[in-house]
Every structure is written in structure tokens, then in C-alpha cells.
Design an enzyme around this catalytic site. Structure first.
Site, PDB file in Angstrom:
ATOM      1  N   LYS A  92       3.037  46.165  44.274  1.00  0.00           N
ATOM      2  CA  LYS A  92       3.168  46.443  45.710  1.00  0.00           C
ATOM      3  C   LYS A  92       4.643  46.636  46.009  1.00  0.00           C
ATOM      4  CE  LYS A  92      -0.786  44.258  47.950  1.00  0.00           C
ATOM      5  NZ  LYS A  92      -1.214  43.193  48.880  1.00  0.00           N
ATOM      6  N   GLU A 105      -6.258  46.657  45.961  1.00  0.00           N
ATOM      7  CA  GLU A 105      -6.806  45.786  47.007  1.00  0.00           C
ATOM      8  C   GLU A 105      -8.044  46.350  47.691  1.00  0.00           C
ATOM      9  OE1 GLU A 105      -3.650  43.561  48.919  1.00  0.00           O
ATOM     10  OE2 GLU A 105      -4.953  43.219  50.639  1.00  0.00           O
ATOM     11  N   HIS A 123       9.842  33.704  53.989  1.00  0.00           N
ATOM     12  CA  HIS A 123       8.449  34.102  53.735  1.00  0.00           C
ATOM     13  C   HIS A 123       7.596  32.900  53.309  1.00  0.00           C
ATOM     14  CE1 HIS A 123       5.154  36.715  52.588  1.00  0.00           C
ATOM     15  NE2 HIS A 123       5.129  36.165  51.390  1.00  0.00           N
TER      16      HIS A 123
HETATM   17  P1  NAD Z   1      14.936  37.555  49.034  1.00  0.00           P
HETATM   18  O1  NAD Z   1      14.759  38.666  48.104  1.00  0.00           O
HETATM   19  O2  NAD Z   1      15.492  37.849  50.383  1.00  0.00           O
HETATM   20  O3  NAD Z   1      15.837  36.459  48.333  1.00  0.00           O
HETATM   21  C1  NAD Z   1      16.148  35.292  49.051  1.00  0.00           C
HETATM   22  C2  NAD Z   1      17.652  35.030  49.139  1.00  0.00           C
HETATM   23  O4  NAD Z   1      18.068  34.476  47.908  1.00  0.00           O
HETATM   24  C3  NAD Z   1      18.500  36.246  49.384  1.00  0.00           C
HETATM   25  O5  NAD Z   1      19.567  35.875  50.198  1.00  0.00           O
HETATM   26  C4  NAD Z   1      19.012  36.593  47.995  1.00  0.00           C
HETATM   27  O6  NAD Z   1      20.245  37.253  48.048  1.00  0.00           O
HETATM   28  C5  NAD Z   1      19.137  35.241  47.376  1.00  0.00           C
HETATM   29  N1  NAD Z   1      18.952  35.179  45.936  1.00  0.00           N
HETATM   30  C6  NAD Z   1      17.939  35.719  45.227  1.00  0.00           C
HETATM   31  N2  NAD Z   1      18.001  35.326  43.953  1.00  0.00           N
HETATM   32  C7  NAD Z   1      19.092  34.547  43.838  1.00  0.00           C
HETATM   33  C8  NAD Z   1      19.672  33.833  42.763  1.00  0.00           C
HETATM   34  N3  NAD Z   1      19.093  33.760  41.567  1.00  0.00           N
HETATM   35  N4  NAD Z   1      20.826  33.174  43.007  1.00  0.00           N
HETATM   36  C9  NAD Z   1      21.387  33.185  44.235  1.00  0.00           C
HETATM   37  N5  NAD Z   1      20.867  33.807  45.314  1.00  0.00           N
HETATM   38  C10 NAD Z   1      19.713  34.470  45.095  1.00  0.00           C
HETATM   39  O7  NAD Z   1      13.543  36.780  49.310  1.00  0.00           O
HETATM   40  P2  NAD Z   1      12.288  36.422  48.418  1.00  0.00           P
HETATM   41  O8  NAD Z   1      11.771  35.173  49.008  1.00  0.00           O
HETATM   42  O9  NAD Z   1      12.549  36.492  46.982  1.00  0.00           O
HETATM   43  O10 NAD Z   1      11.285  37.601  48.771  1.00  0.00           O
HETATM   44  C11 NAD Z   1      10.759  37.773  50.045  1.00  0.00           C
HETATM   45  C12 NAD Z   1      10.254  39.170  50.166  1.00  0.00           C
HETATM   46  O11 NAD Z   1       9.227  39.385  49.185  1.00  0.00           O
HETATM   47  C13 NAD Z   1       9.620  39.498  51.500  1.00  0.00           C
HETATM   48  O12 NAD Z   1      10.113  40.728  51.923  1.00  0.00           O
HETATM   49  C14 NAD Z   1       8.145  39.599  51.202  1.00  0.00           C
HETATM   50  O13 NAD Z   1       7.476  40.492  52.061  1.00  0.00           O
HETATM   51  C15 NAD Z   1       8.163  40.096  49.805  1.00  0.00           C
HETATM   52  N6  NAD Z   1       6.947  39.842  49.027  1.00  0.00           N
HETATM   53  C16 NAD Z   1       6.400  40.880  48.366  1.00  0.00           C
HETATM   54  C17 NAD Z   1       5.269  40.692  47.602  1.00  0.00           C
HETATM   55  C18 NAD Z   1       4.709  41.825  46.800  1.00  0.00           C
HETATM   56  O14 NAD Z   1       3.631  41.682  46.233  1.00  0.00           O
HETATM   57  N7  NAD Z   1       5.408  42.924  46.677  1.00  0.00           N
HETATM   58  C19 NAD Z   1       4.699  39.412  47.516  1.00  0.00           C
HETATM   59  C20 NAD Z   1       5.284  38.369  48.215  1.00  0.00           C
HETATM   60  C21 NAD Z   1       6.418  38.595  48.979  1.00  0.00           C
HETATM   61  N1  GLY Z   2       1.372  39.265  47.286  1.00  0.00           N
HETATM   62  C1  GLY Z   2       0.113  39.883  47.518  1.00  0.00           C
HETATM   63  C2  GLY Z   2      -0.250  40.910  46.508  1.00  0.00           C
HETATM   64  O1  GLY Z   2       0.505  41.204  45.600  1.00  0.00           O
HETATM   65  O2  GLY Z   2      -1.291  41.477  46.591  1.00  0.00           O
END
Ligand code: NAD
Ligand code: GLY
Length: 359
Positions: free
Chosen positions: A143, A237, A265
């Protein structure tokens, strides 16, 4: 190192989970027989800590990487940023056999994946997730996409990576709040698919909170196995994959209605999952003891389980819920649990009941 396969025919790929994997990225990409030119898309925080190792590893294997750094945070997941990345790929003359490395959390993975899906009608990409949430969820399953003002992930594509490389060492620099946010997705797998995993999480939570490497390796690999199994059965999905959205209907609405960034999130879906567990009790008879176990595990993890809503915020939240992708024919549909480890999707829930469980 643990290896999990995502079974998708000729688009199958491996998820590799272990320590000290960034220095092996170049060799892993060489095995995929990709073109020499590539772009590493990262954000400012991750780039500061990890871009050097990634660029070095790629160069050592004969690749010619260019680094594209976007601002950290959800606000980078927008169409304008996709265009900026495309322009940089074109400026660096990336071609059809060139590839993209998504180095970062879910934001970078979703953005860079969508950039890869759309540049030259699709070039290969490799996920190098650096948050717990990205390693167990967003980097796996294809996704990709960005947000619109009117809602999260409303523009995107199903587009699978060629490899997912989960280096547990990257968690050393991950802020505590972000790490804990990722635990919400980990717990989700126990609820939706694996009661044994849920019980292990209850037992091993202290080790997980200390980021114990062996515990993390097992837990990340198990979550990836579950996700790979679900995605292998239902990539786009049509049905089953919806179970991965447990807690997300309310969670996404919380993120959207409070302005992206206030709740992470994982924090938003923690509240959403506890609400979904309460709905599951009322609608499907999930035992109240299980609802209590679920709520307790989120609380012990340090995640929020409630949201305070005045009338204005309540209105905004319900409006956001109706914009969710999971709405069909104007009805909000929920994933609900029958018991720990077993859920069902497409459940209709009245607004009155949602109001009741949100308190
Ligand atoms: P993010 O990518 O914003 O990372 C969180 C924070 O941590 C950011 O400030 C980033 O710069 C920092 N960071 C990341 N890795 C780091 C590291 N190793 N060391 C230091 N800092 C680091 O957030 P997230 O929680 O990883 O992802 C949230 C996003 O993922 C949302 O946009 C959500 O919609 C999406 N998401 C997508 C799916 C999918 O299936 N594609 C599933 C769940 C969530
Ligand atoms: N995080 C939901 C999906 O990958 O379907």
C-alpha cells in the site's frame, strides 16, 4: 537473520529481519539485478542517522545512489511532495531499470513507494523501514500513497517492493514515543490473528519496552509473517485484508479530525482498537475479560486508550469517519473481534453505539 516470504507469484519478495543489515543493503540489491542508478528517499531525521551507511553500502556494490531528503512528518505525505521527488528523479536521469530505496518510517515508505509506482509508470523499489510501525506493517504489502486535505491515504496505488530489509539496529535512534506508537500495530496482530502472540506480548512486554534484540527479532518476524499471509491471500483488499484495519476506522478519523501530528498513528489506532474491542463486546459478544486484557496491554505499553471530545470535536470526528476509505454506500464498516485472534470485517455499527464506546 529471519526471512519471511510474501507470496505473490512473480511479484513475491522477501522480508529480511535482523541486526546490522544496512551495510548489506548494496549486496542485497545486487542480488535483485537492478540498474546501477538509484535514489534513496529519506526524511531529515532518518537521513541524519542512517543515510551515510546506506549510501556507502550501495556505492560499495557498484550502484550510483542519489539522496533525496524530505521534511520529517506526515505533512510530507502529499501530492506536491510526490511531484518534487519525481522532478529530482528526472534531474538525476533515473531510468526504467533504476530503483528507489525508501529509508524511513511509514511516511517515507508510503511516499517513496508511490513515487516509485508512478515515475515512468513504475520503477522497482526497496523498503528499508526504520520505525517499529514500518517494519511490522507499512513496509509490507504494497500500500503506497499520500493524503489529501479531506482524508488520509486517499491517493495511492498497490505497488509491491522488491525487498523489505528490516534492520533492528535502526531502532537505536528511534525516539521512545515513536517506538511505543509502533507497539499499537504489533498488538493489533495478536488481536486479529494470533492469540498466542497476544499472550506472548503480555508476558514479554517489559523486554519489548527495553527493545531487547532477540525479543524484537521474533516479534517483528511474526508480525511480518501474519501480514505476508494476509496480503498473499488478498493483495488488494477485496475482503480478508480489511482485518488489518482493526481499530483504524476510528483511528484514522482521530488523526484527521485533530490535524495530522497531534496523535501519532499508533496512538490514534490504540484508542481506535480499544473502542473496536468494546464494540466487539456489544455486537459480537467478545468476552469482557478479553476487552479488559486488550485495554490493559495498550495501557501497559504507554499508549492512550481514550479521547476527550467536546461537541465540536465529536462532530469533526464523525465527519472524518464518513470520509474513510472503508465507507461503502455511506455506511461506516468496522472490523470487530469475535475472540482474541479472530476477527470479522464489514460490520455495520450505528453512530449511537460509536458515541457510547468513545465515552
Ligand atoms: P514516520 O514515518 O513519520 O516516522 C516517525 C518519526 O520518526 C519521524 O519523525 C521520523 O523522521 C522519525 N524516525 C523514523 N525512523 C527513525 C529512526 N530509526 N531514528 C530516528 N528517527 C526516526 O511515522 P511512522 O509511524 O513510521 O509511519 C506512519 C505512517 O505510516 C502514516 O502515514 C500511516 O498512514 C502510514 N501507514 C501505512 C501503512 C501501509 O500499509 N502502507 C500501514 C500503517 C501505517
Ligand atoms: N495497514 C493496512 C494494510 O496494509 O492493509
Amino acid at each position: 537473520m529471519r526471512i519471511v516470504q510474501v507470496p505473490l507469484g512473480n511479484r513475491s519478495y522477501a522480508i529480511k529481519v535482523g541486526d546490522d543489515l544496512l551495510p548489506r543493503l548494496g549486496a542485497e540489491c545486487a542480488r535483485l539485478k537492478l540498474g546501477r542508478r538509484c535514489a534513496v528517499i529519506t526524511d531529515a531525521n532518518v537521513g541524519r542517522h542512517h543515510a551515510k551507511a546506506v549510501l556507502k553500502s550501495l556505492a560499495a556494490s557498484g550502484f550510483e545512489p542519489v539522496l533525496i531528503t524530505v521534511p520529517a512528518g506526515e505533512k510530507s505525505k502529499r501530492v506536491a511532495m510526490v511531484e518534487k521527488c519525481h522532478d529530482q528523479l528526472a534531474a538525476h536521469r533515473l531510468e526504467r531499470n533504476s530503483f528507489i530505496v525508501a529509508l524511513g518510517g511509514g511516511v517515507v515508505g508510503d511516499l517513496a513507494g508511490f513515487v516509485a509506482a508512478t515515475y515512468l509508470r513504475g520503477i522497482p523499489f526497496v523498503q528499508v523501514p526504520t520505525t517499529l510501525l514500518a517494519q511490522v506493517d507499512s513496509s509490507v504489502g504494497g500500500k503506497t500513497g499520500v493524503n489529501l486535505k479531506s482524508g488520509k491515504n486517499l491517493v495511492g496505488a498497490f505497488y509491491q517492493p522488491r525487498l523489505v530489509l528490516c534492520d533492528l539496529d535502526t531502532f537505536r535512534t528511534l525516539p521512545k514515543r515513536e517506538y511505543i506508537s509502533g507497539l499499537a500495530e504489533v498488538i493489533k496482530y495478536g488481536i486479529i490473528h494470533d492469540a498466542v502472540l497476544f499472550a506472548q506480548l503480555e508476558r514479554n512486554l517489559p523486554k519489548l519496552l527495553q527493545r531487547d534484540p532477540a525479543t524484537l527479532r521474533d516479534v517483528v518476524a511474526r508480525c511480518c509473517e501474519i501480514k505476508a499471509d494476509v496480503v498473499g491471500q488478498d493483495e488488494t483488499e477485496g475482503g480478508l485484508r480489511a482485518i488489518l484495519n482493526f481499530g483504524h476506522t476510528i483511528g484514522h478519523a482521530i488523526e484527521n479530525s485533530s490535524g495530522y501530528g497531534k496523535y501519532l498513528h499508533g496512538e490514534a489506532i490504540s484508542i481506535g482498537q480499544v473502542a473496536a474491542a468494546k464494540l466487539s463486546h456489544t455486537i459480537l459478544g467478545l468476552p469482557s475479560a478479553d476487552v479488559a486484557r486488550i485495554e490493559k496491554l495498550f495501557v501497559r505499553s504507554g499508549l492512550p486508550v481514550k479521547i476527550r471530545l467536546d461537541a465540536a470535536r465529536r462532530k469533526k470526528l464523525f465527519a472524518a469517519m464518513k470520509l474513510d476509505k472503508k465507507v461503502s454506500d455511506g455506511e461506516v464498516k468496522f472490523v470487530l473481534a469475535q475472540k482474541l485472534g479472530k476477527v470479522t470485517w464489514g460490520q455495520r455499527v450505528s453512530s449511537a453505539l460509536i458515541e457510547q464506546v468513545l465515552g
